[in-house]
Write a protein that holds these residues in place. Sequence first.
Motif, short mmCIF file in Angstrom:
data_model
loop_
_atom_site.label_atom_id
_atom_site.label_comp_id
_atom_site.label_asym_id
_atom_site.label_seq_id
_atom_site.Cartn_x
_atom_site.Cartn_y
_atom_site.Cartn_z
N PHE A 270 0.87 -1.18 0.00
CA PHE A 270 0.00 0.00 0.00
C PHE A 270 0.90 1.22 0.00
N ASP A 271 0.93 1.96 -1.11
CA ASP A 271 1.79 3.14 -1.23
C ASP A 271 0.94 4.36 -1.52
N LEU A 272 1.51 5.51 -1.12
CA LEU A 272 0.90 6.80 -1.46
C LEU A 272 1.77 7.46 -2.51
N ILE A 273 1.16 7.80 -3.65
CA ILE A 273 1.90 8.47 -4.72
C ILE A 273 1.18 9.76 -5.09
N ALA A 274 1.91 10.65 -5.74
CA ALA A 274 1.33 11.94 -6.12
C ALA A 274 0.30 11.74 -7.23
N LEU A 275 -0.70 12.61 -7.22
CA LEU A 275 -1.77 12.53 -8.20
C LEU A 275 -1.25 12.67 -9.64
N PRO A 276 -0.32 13.58 -9.94
CA PRO A 276 0.20 13.66 -11.32
C PRO A 276 0.89 12.38 -11.77
N LYS A 277 1.59 11.70 -10.84
CA LYS A 277 2.23 10.45 -11.20
C LYS A 277 1.20 9.38 -11.54
N ALA A 278 0.13 9.32 -10.73
CA ALA A 278 -0.93 8.34 -10.99
C ALA A 278 -1.57 8.60 -12.35
N ARG A 279 -1.76 9.88 -12.64
CA ARG A 279 -2.35 10.20 -13.94
C ARG A 279 -1.46 9.74 -15.09
N SER A 280 -0.15 9.84 -14.89
CA SER A 280 0.77 9.43 -15.96
C SER A 280 0.84 7.93 -16.13
N LEU A 281 0.49 7.18 -15.07
CA LEU A 281 0.56 5.72 -15.15
C LEU A 281 -0.71 5.09 -15.70
N LEU A 282 -1.80 5.83 -15.71
CA LEU A 282 -3.08 5.27 -16.13
C LEU A 282 -3.43 5.69 -17.56
N PRO A 283 -4.18 4.86 -18.27
CA PRO A 283 -4.64 5.25 -19.61
C PRO A 283 -5.68 6.37 -19.52
N ALA A 284 -5.85 7.07 -20.60
CA ALA A 284 -6.76 8.22 -20.61
C ALA A 284 -8.19 7.82 -20.28
N ALA A 285 -8.59 6.60 -20.68
CA ALA A 285 -9.96 6.17 -20.45
C ALA A 285 -10.27 5.99 -18.97
N SER A 286 -9.23 5.82 -18.12
CA SER A 286 -9.46 5.57 -16.69
C SER A 286 -9.32 6.83 -15.84
N LEU A 287 -8.90 7.92 -16.44
CA LEU A 287 -8.65 9.14 -15.65
C LEU A 287 -9.94 9.72 -15.07
N GLY A 288 -11.03 9.61 -15.80
CA GLY A 288 -12.30 10.13 -15.30
C GLY A 288 -12.72 9.45 -14.02
N ALA A 289 -12.61 8.11 -13.98
CA ALA A 289 -12.97 7.36 -12.77
C ALA A 289 -12.04 7.72 -11.62
N LEU A 290 -10.75 7.93 -11.92
CA LEU A 290 -9.80 8.33 -10.88
C LEU A 290 -10.19 9.68 -10.29
N GLU A 291 -10.55 10.63 -11.15
CA GLU A 291 -10.91 11.97 -10.67
C GLU A 291 -12.17 11.94 -9.82
N ARG A 292 -13.04 10.96 -10.06
CA ARG A 292 -14.27 10.86 -9.26
C ARG A 292 -14.06 10.12 -7.96
N GLY A 293 -12.86 9.64 -7.73
CA GLY A 293 -12.57 8.95 -6.48
C GLY A 293 -12.90 7.47 -6.51
N GLU A 294 -13.06 6.89 -7.70
CA GLU A 294 -13.38 5.47 -7.81
C GLU A 294 -12.11 4.64 -7.83
N VAL A 295 -12.27 3.36 -7.53
CA VAL A 295 -11.16 2.43 -7.61
C VAL A 295 -10.91 2.10 -9.08
N VAL A 296 -9.66 2.32 -9.53
CA VAL A 296 -9.29 2.06 -10.92
C VAL A 296 -8.32 0.89 -10.92
N LEU A 297 -8.72 -0.20 -11.54
CA LEU A 297 -7.90 -1.42 -11.58
C LEU A 297 -6.91 -1.39 -12.73
N ASP A 298 -5.72 -1.91 -12.48
CA ASP A 298 -4.72 -2.17 -13.51
C ASP A 298 -4.50 -3.68 -13.50
N VAL A 299 -5.26 -4.39 -14.38
CA VAL A 299 -5.27 -5.85 -14.34
C VAL A 299 -3.89 -6.41 -14.66
#
Length: 434
Positions: A77-106
């Motif tokens: 369980f790590d805490l990372i900066a929001l800009p870093k998380a955005r860079s690691l996720l695909p564009a299609a998942s950024l909306g769910a991340l911004e809404r505070g939802e759990v975004v899976l990276d299978v």
Amino acid sequence: MNRIFFRFFMLVMLSITAATFVIYFTMSRLFGDPLEEIARRQASAQIFLIEQYVDEAPADEWLARLNRVREVSDTRFDLIALPKARSLLPAASLGALERGEVVLDVEGKSFYRRVDLKGERYIGSEDEVIHVQDLPIDVSLALQMEAVRYVIVALALLVPIALWSRAHWQGLQSLSRVADEFGAGKLSARARMQPSSSIYPLAERIDHMADRIEALLVAQKNLLHSVSHELRTPIARLEFALELLGAKANDPVLQKRIDAMEGDLSELNSLVNELLGMARLDSGQAPQRDTVEVAALLHTVEAALPPGQPLLTIDCAPDLGTIEADARLLGRALSNLLRNAQKYAALTIRVTARRDGRNVTIAVDDDGPGIPPDERERIFEPFYRLDRSRDRTTGGFGLGLSIARKAVLLHGGTMQVAASELGGARFVVVLPQT
């Protein structure tokens, strides 16, 4: 025939594969990615810890609970900066991340979720994201289950199709065999399929067609044979009468007329012989085969030709050897070719014979006017003559080449016509060794 059903099988397999992908993408579009749903169920314990244990802590204890979870869990369980998380996720998942939802990276076996949206956990928490790694996610078993499911569906479709295709294929094979036998001259060949067969209507129509063709051909052969035989009697009478008349004729003019009439009778007699020869060839009876020296046969045919121009040369290869053939019938075919060349050649006729593997190739070239390309197949039709050959001296009856080709075909060979290097026509006969 096998090619048809192989293509049909490949088409069915491709259709099933395409249907599999269509089903997957349709279900993903309407209800979400099924693999992600499976991964979410496998990671449900870690998601539960975050949402029901860590998030339920008072604001000043949130980090403490997260640390306790870290100590007892095999998952990171790590805490990372929001800009870093955005860079690691695909564009299609950024909306769910911004809404505070759990975004899976299978593929990465991890998930992301913002700590909170308003900074209520601790100072700056709105700019940080929980990154949970090393989750117990394994979709390979799910993929195997899906593959097994689609294999079962494919087999459920292919087995009845294969059973139906097998019966259909056997019926088509039977029709193909009948067509081959009928085309080879066995006019009695019929399909005779059961009414329960899937192609019974087609087989029944083919049998009716074969019955009609057989009846027409038999009637034609009988008529030709009967007429030819019946003509012999009046021809013989006329020949006898002309001989008696010629013996008593003293007038030169009358004798000239008698000679002309005898020539006409001789021509008519030759026509009857040609017609009887055609009837025998059309009977489909296999020729009597003996061992025949090809070179000797060619020289025998040459010796039987009428003497005179044009000059005939025969070039036989030393390794020509023998073939299994009916010497009389094959000699008749070669004689017809050479007599035809004599009619049209200006000065030269050249015959070449070579062995090519298990075949013997005999070519007859002349320096005559040649044959136009659009008429090279028609000259083998009975009674067909080129316009320039319809005169009395060279015309013949239009049966010689037809008889020659039929005789060659009965020996399993081929006969073609082309342009000759000498300027005229080139007839090529290819005969198998056995």
